[in-house]
Write an enzyme that holds these catalytic residues in place. Structure first.
Site, PDB file in Angstrom:
ATOM      1  N   SER A 443      44.025  38.889  50.186  1.00  0.00           N
ATOM      2  CA  SER A 443      43.178  39.536  49.739  1.00  0.00           C
ATOM      3  C   SER A 443      41.756  39.923  51.094  1.00  0.00           C
ATOM      4  O   SER A 443      41.279  41.046  50.709  1.00  0.00           O
ATOM      5  CB  SER A 443      42.053  39.062  48.618  1.00  0.00           C
ATOM      6  OG  SER A 443      41.943  37.771  48.887  1.00  0.00           O
ATOM      7  N   HIS A 464      48.757  43.600  47.096  1.00  0.00           N
ATOM      8  CA  HIS A 464      47.455  43.046  46.763  1.00  0.00           C
ATOM      9  C   HIS A 464      47.466  42.878  45.052  1.00  0.00           C
ATOM     10  O   HIS A 464      47.036  43.938  44.382  1.00  0.00           O
ATOM     11  CB  HIS A 464      46.232  43.615  47.467  1.00  0.00           C
ATOM     12  CG  HIS A 464      45.071  43.116  47.145  1.00  0.00           C
ATOM     13  ND1 HIS A 464      43.708  43.676  47.303  1.00  0.00           N
ATOM     14  CD2 HIS A 464      44.486  41.681  46.768  1.00  0.00           C
ATOM     15  CE1 HIS A 464      42.560  42.772  46.620  1.00  0.00           C
ATOM     16  NE2 HIS A 464      43.229  41.664  46.381  1.00  0.00           N
ATOM     17  N   GLU A 476      47.270  46.931  44.859  1.00  0.00           N
ATOM     18  CA  GLU A 476      47.022  47.769  45.970  1.00  0.00           C
ATOM     19  C   GLU A 476      47.847  47.501  46.997  1.00  0.00           C
ATOM     20  O   GLU A 476      48.274  46.269  47.332  1.00  0.00           O
ATOM     21  CB  GLU A 476      45.406  47.268  46.573  1.00  0.00           C
ATOM     22  CG  GLU A 476      44.762  47.978  47.450  1.00  0.00           C
ATOM     23  CD  GLU A 476      43.582  47.236  47.631  1.00  0.00           C
ATOM     24  OE1 GLU A 476      42.987  46.431  47.333  1.00  0.00           O
ATOM     25  OE2 GLU A 476      42.553  48.268  48.035  1.00  0.00           O
ATOM     26  N   ASN A 514      38.156  45.647  47.457  1.00  0.00           N
ATOM     27  CA  ASN A 514      37.411  44.671  48.105  1.00  0.00           C
ATOM     28  C   ASN A 514      36.160  45.259  48.884  1.00  0.00           C
ATOM     29  O   ASN A 514      35.108  44.886  48.966  1.00  0.00           O
ATOM     30  CB  ASN A 514      38.058  43.482  48.669  1.00  0.00           C
ATOM     31  CG  ASN A 514      38.698  42.742  47.425  1.00  0.00           C
ATOM     32  OD1 ASN A 514      38.464  42.698  46.449  1.00  0.00           O
ATOM     33  ND2 ASN A 514      39.451  41.921  47.939  1.00  0.00           N
TER      34      ASN A 514
HETATM   35  P1  NAD Z   1      45.572  28.924  44.981  1.00  0.00           P
HETATM   36  O1  NAD Z   1      44.887  27.908  45.707  1.00  0.00           O
HETATM   37  O2  NAD Z   1      45.608  28.934  43.562  1.00  0.00           O
HETATM   38  O3  NAD Z   1      47.250  28.832  45.172  1.00  0.00           O
HETATM   39  C1  NAD Z   1      47.892  28.832  46.312  1.00  0.00           C
HETATM   40  C2  NAD Z   1      49.277  27.855  46.411  1.00  0.00           C
HETATM   41  O4  NAD Z   1      49.836  27.763  47.532  1.00  0.00           O
HETATM   42  C3  NAD Z   1      49.024  26.417  45.955  1.00  0.00           C
HETATM   43  O5  NAD Z   1      49.786  26.116  44.676  1.00  0.00           O
HETATM   44  C4  NAD Z   1      49.603  25.672  47.150  1.00  0.00           C
HETATM   45  O6  NAD Z   1      50.045  24.481  47.025  1.00  0.00           O
HETATM   46  C5  NAD Z   1      50.469  26.854  47.892  1.00  0.00           C
HETATM   47  N1  NAD Z   1      50.679  26.368  49.309  1.00  0.00           N
HETATM   48  C6  NAD Z   1      50.069  26.354  49.898  1.00  0.00           C
HETATM   49  N2  NAD Z   1      50.708  26.215  51.216  1.00  0.00           N
HETATM   50  C7  NAD Z   1      52.024  26.434  51.023  1.00  0.00           C
HETATM   51  C8  NAD Z   1      52.936  26.192  51.715  1.00  0.00           C
HETATM   52  N3  NAD Z   1      52.970  26.263  52.997  1.00  0.00           N
HETATM   53  N4  NAD Z   1      54.396  26.440  51.230  1.00  0.00           N
HETATM   54  C9  NAD Z   1      54.206  26.627  49.917  1.00  0.00           C
HETATM   55  N5  NAD Z   1      53.300  26.651  48.963  1.00  0.00           N
HETATM   56  C10 NAD Z   1      52.067  26.482  49.582  1.00  0.00           C
HETATM   57  O7  NAD Z   1      45.351  30.175  45.599  1.00  0.00           O
HETATM   58  P2  NAD Z   1      45.393  31.616  44.797  1.00  0.00           P
HETATM   59  O8  NAD Z   1      44.000  32.028  44.459  1.00  0.00           O
HETATM   60  O9  NAD Z   1      46.494  31.813  44.072  1.00  0.00           O
HETATM   61  O10 NAD Z   1      45.385  32.702  46.216  1.00  0.00           O
HETATM   62  C11 NAD Z   1      46.584  32.940  46.783  1.00  0.00           C
HETATM   63  C12 NAD Z   1      46.705  33.936  47.654  1.00  0.00           C
HETATM   64  O11 NAD Z   1      46.327  35.108  46.820  1.00  0.00           O
HETATM   65  C13 NAD Z   1      45.451  33.930  48.808  1.00  0.00           C
HETATM   66  O12 NAD Z   1      46.012  34.729  49.897  1.00  0.00           O
HETATM   67  C14 NAD Z   1      44.373  35.045  48.134  1.00  0.00           C
HETATM   68  O13 NAD Z   1      43.386  35.227  49.217  1.00  0.00           O
HETATM   69  C15 NAD Z   1      45.222  35.940  47.536  1.00  0.00           C
HETATM   70  N6  NAD Z   1      44.512  36.521  46.257  1.00  0.00           N
HETATM   71  C16 NAD Z   1      43.787  35.872  45.515  1.00  0.00           C
HETATM   72  C17 NAD Z   1      42.935  36.191  44.672  1.00  0.00           C
HETATM   73  C18 NAD Z   1      42.026  35.469  43.439  1.00  0.00           C
HETATM   74  O14 NAD Z   1      41.471  36.104  42.635  1.00  0.00           O
HETATM   75  N7  NAD Z   1      42.227  34.093  43.343  1.00  0.00           N
HETATM   76  C19 NAD Z   1      43.205  37.691  44.436  1.00  0.00           C
HETATM   77  C20 NAD Z   1      43.795  38.295  45.089  1.00  0.00           C
HETATM   78  C21 NAD Z   1      44.480  37.808  46.257  1.00  0.00           C
END
Ligand code: NAD
Length: 732
Positions: A443, A464, A476, A514
């Protein structure tokens, strides 16, 4: 080629079949309305015809009106657009009234022929207004079908008699919630609510309708409102209960819309005034209010963004030339909140998904998210057990990267940490084939930098998603500096497969959505620091049409996330960082554990269940209210201009390349005041000269962030509008 055909069976029942050639879904335009009207007239005049069933040759009945019709009605009367609209609308009323009266002698009430609607599936907008004019509505028991009047969602209201008929059918209070919320429901729920008359097995739909036509007698052939003894359910406005209803409905509308939506107000006026007169006059009143709404720039802007342009983007308006790039097998890296959601929407769309996380438990937890959503769907009759099983069978949770071998698209959603993302990217690329497209769901991190972990940067892209993935309509798509066209086409085809609306933007800090929402949040917090009362800030935002005030939105997304982003931005920008005033409010709150809703403490206070109970009282002790307080319009303009100036800068910088994407993305991505049609539509409504003059005043008072961008100044000088200057030829 015609949209309607008619065949009379040996019992004298004319079956009027709606089947628009070459389309998967029926939509009505003015020509097809004329066809329908002519066939009804012919059937009514034919002594061999005893009754009529109106049905569809497709799996659904109709998705609604082709909204381009509005533009053609408006243009049909030259420089008198309101007359063109009014006459066009009245011609729809005549056609539907002909169905409803069905040849009945108005004096004796005799001689009418029964007309039934038989709906095999979805019936929305005009697709439900036509059945409303029929004497009985049958629907197939199809849990996927949607029935209702969603017009309000694109800034208009049902204007082909649907408003007047539903109010007379259900009463003003019961009808108002359908009309004002645009809610659509399956046939069983529609029957329970009184929207339709019968739900029958799909195989027997036509037979049931025909059987009713053959048996219908006397009063069944006249709509209740055409009978002498008709009384409006719940009472007309001068009846004591009716009076309560209208007062209540008025309060409800203002409570929900904060007066920002002209369609909601006009609808209520049409309902109230229509309830005071006879049915035909009520239709004329409905038509006049409908014209009033259609002439309002807000509804034109909403239709343009939320219907015409959203549809164009959904169909890939900005897709580069490339062969079909549909995803067959998707690899999702990271089964957390986002990864699990992405796996669900893809599996739901029929795509095989390999869901990888670093532990079996995490991967399985990610799959369990889909199971939860599907089970909820089953309990609401939206999903069958069979569909649930099929969908879940498509998701393979694993820790083994080798399972990604046959994937043609990867979406990475691991932690927001460049080194973790780089490591995962390298690992994946060891297993996938040379054509596989790699997308990151980051993000905040620049795509061009993340692409450095790949030696195939032409195939590296940002996709995104927004949270929650299954609900948020926007994706996006971000082109890195080296991203190639096939990767863009792949991302667009994938978005289409999963039914999302995509926008394509170029790589820059925070991309588009964002980038624009952060200044909104920051402006709200800045005002807190200045001593603007928090309630004024929050209410001003809602009165301007934002779904959530900035302080509530920060609580929802969490204050620690805001702090994390602020720190990362400060590190990247150094002396150019300008948001210290915001940090002075947010950082101490985060240090004290006031992290927002998840901590049940933030700008708001919460009860044990996590429900908001009010604004945090201590906020005004820390930042005592200024005297005098700014006026409402100034607070609103600060909140809106903070967002739209950023959108203009994104266009200026080439991050946005299509203003349609800027408008649609703003409404779907962060809820930018939908009544406005989006930031560029809003600026067009204001006019560039006013926007420049007002922003100059705001800049003098509050700082350079409000200084009008050069592009806006130039537009003001030249008398340009955004849609006049930048709309692609085919955009409305
Ligand atoms: P989260 O912490 O809920 O999930 C991340 C997952 O990745 C976890 O289950 C973790 O175990 C796994 N993980 C970490 N390292 C790993 C690896 N080396 N191999 C395999 N799995 C691995 O996070 P999230 O909120 O789902 O966010 C994930 C991505 O999406 C981030 O880049 C975040 O910026 C982006 N994002 C988040 C949102 C939001 O609102 N949360 C919105 C858009 C984008």
């Amino acid at each position: 080629m015609t949209d309607f055909s008619m065949q009379t069976d040996d019992q004298g029942i004319a079956v009027l079949n709606w089947d628009v050639p070459g389309k998967s879904m029926n939509v009505l335009n003015l020509e097809s309305l004329k066809e329908l009207d002519a066939l009804v007239e012919q059937a009514l005049a034919d002594p061999a015809v005893t009754g009529i069933v109106i049905t569809s040759g497709k799996k659904d009945f109709a998705a609604g009106m082709d909204l381009n019709v509005i533009a053609s009605m408006r243009d049909s009367a030259g420089n008198e657009p309101a007359r063109g609209l009014f006459e066009g609308i009245m011609s729809m009323h005549h056609a539907l009234r002909r169905i409803e009266r069905a040849g009945m002698d108005p004096k004796t009430g005799k001689g009418g022929k029964p007309i039934a609607a038989a709906l095999p599936g979805t019936a929305l907008g005009i697709g439900y207004e036509i059945p409303l004019a029929c004497h009985r509505i049958f629907a197939a028991d199809n849990p996927r079908a949607k029935i209702g009047l969603p017009e309000i969602k694109v800034g208009i209201f049902p204007g082909a008699g649907g408003t007047t008929r539903l109010v007379r059918k259900l009463g003003a209070m019961a009808a108002s919630s359908w009309l004002l919320e645009g809610k659509t429901v399956d046939p069983q729920a529609a029957k329970a609510a009184g929207l339709i008359d019968e739900v029958v097995p799909a195989e027997g739909l036509l037979d049931h309708a025909k059987a009713w036509v053959l048996s219908a007698v006397g009063t069944e052939l006249a709509k209740p409102w055409d009978r002498k003894d008709y009384r409006m359910p719940g009472g007309a406005p001068y009846h004591p209960t009716g009076f309560m209803t209208f007062v209540g409905a008025s309060a409800m509308v203002n409570g929900k819309t904060f007066g920002a939506y002209p369609a909601a107000k006009a609808l209520l006026s049409a309902v109230y005034e229509g309830a005071l007169v006879n049915f035909d006059n009520a239709l004329r009143i409905e038509a006049r209010w409908f014209v009033n709404v259609l002439m309002n720039p807000s509804s034109s802007a909403m239709i343009r963004s939320l219907f015409i342009n959203m549809q164009a983007l959904g169909k890939g308006a900005n897709r580069p030339e490339a062969p079909d790039q549909k995803a067959r097998r998707l690899g999702v890296l990271g089964a957390g909140m986002m990864g699990a959601g992405i796996a669900y929407v893809a599996a739901n769309a029929g795509i095989e998904v390999v869901l990888v996380d670093s532990s079996e438990e995490a991967a399985s937890r990610g799959k369990a998210h889909s199971e939860g959503l599907l089970s909820k769907g089953v309990s609401r009759r939206k999903v069958t057990e069979e569909k649930k099983a099929e969908t879940l069978a498509r998701i393979t949770p694993t820790t083994d990267y080798a399972a990604l071998t046959d994937c043609d698209l990867i979406v990475e959603a691991v932690f927001e940490d460049p080194s973790v993302k780089a490591e995962v990217t390298r690992k994946v690329l060891q297993h996938v084939g040379p054509d596989c497209i790699f997308a990151t769901n980051t993000s905040t991190l620049p795509i061009t930098d993340l692409a450095k972990a790949s030696d195939n940067r032409g195939q590296f892209i940002g996709i995104h998603f927004f949270s929650p993935v299954d609900k948020m309509q926007l994706v996006e798509i971000i082109r890195g500096k080296e991203t190639g066209n096939r990767a863009v086409a792949k991302a667009l085809d994938f978005a289409r497969q999963i039914g999302k609306t995509p926008i394509v933007v170029n790589d820059a800090r925070f991309f588009y959505a964002n980038r624009c929402i952060i200044p909104y949040l920051n402006e709200g917090v800045r005002m807190v620091a200045e001593g603007v009362k928090p309630a004024l800030i929050e209410n001003a935002a809602k009165l301007a049409g934002m779904p959530l005030g900035p302080l509530q939105l920060i609580d929802e997304t969490s204050i620690d996330l805001g702090v994390k982003i602020a720190k990362a931005t400060k590190a990247a920008l150094g002396d150019a960082y300008k948001d210290d005033a915001v940090d002075r409010v947010l950082f101490p709150m985060a240090d004290e554990g006031r992290l927002g809703r998840k901590a049940k403490a933030g700008f708001y206070t919460y009860d044990d269940k996590g429900e908001r109970t009010g604004l945090w009282p201590d906020l005004t002790n820390r930042f005592p209210p200024a005297d005098p307080q700014p006026d409402l319009q100034e607070v609103q303009e600060r909140l809106l201009f903070a967002q739209v100036l950023e959108a203009v800068r994104a266009l200026e910088d080439g991050v946005l390349t299509d203003i349609r994407e800027g408008d649609v993305g703003a409404i779907l991505g962060w809820g930018f005041a939908p009544w406005s049609g989006g930031p560029f539509s809003w600026l067009d409504m204001l006019g560039a000269p006013y926007a420049v003059a007002r922003c100059e005043e705001l800049a003098a008072q509050h700082g350079d962030r409000f200084a009008p961008p050069a592009l806006l100044r130039e537009m003001a000088d030249r008398g340009d509008t955004f849609y006049g200057r930048f709309a692609p030829a085919k955009a409305a």
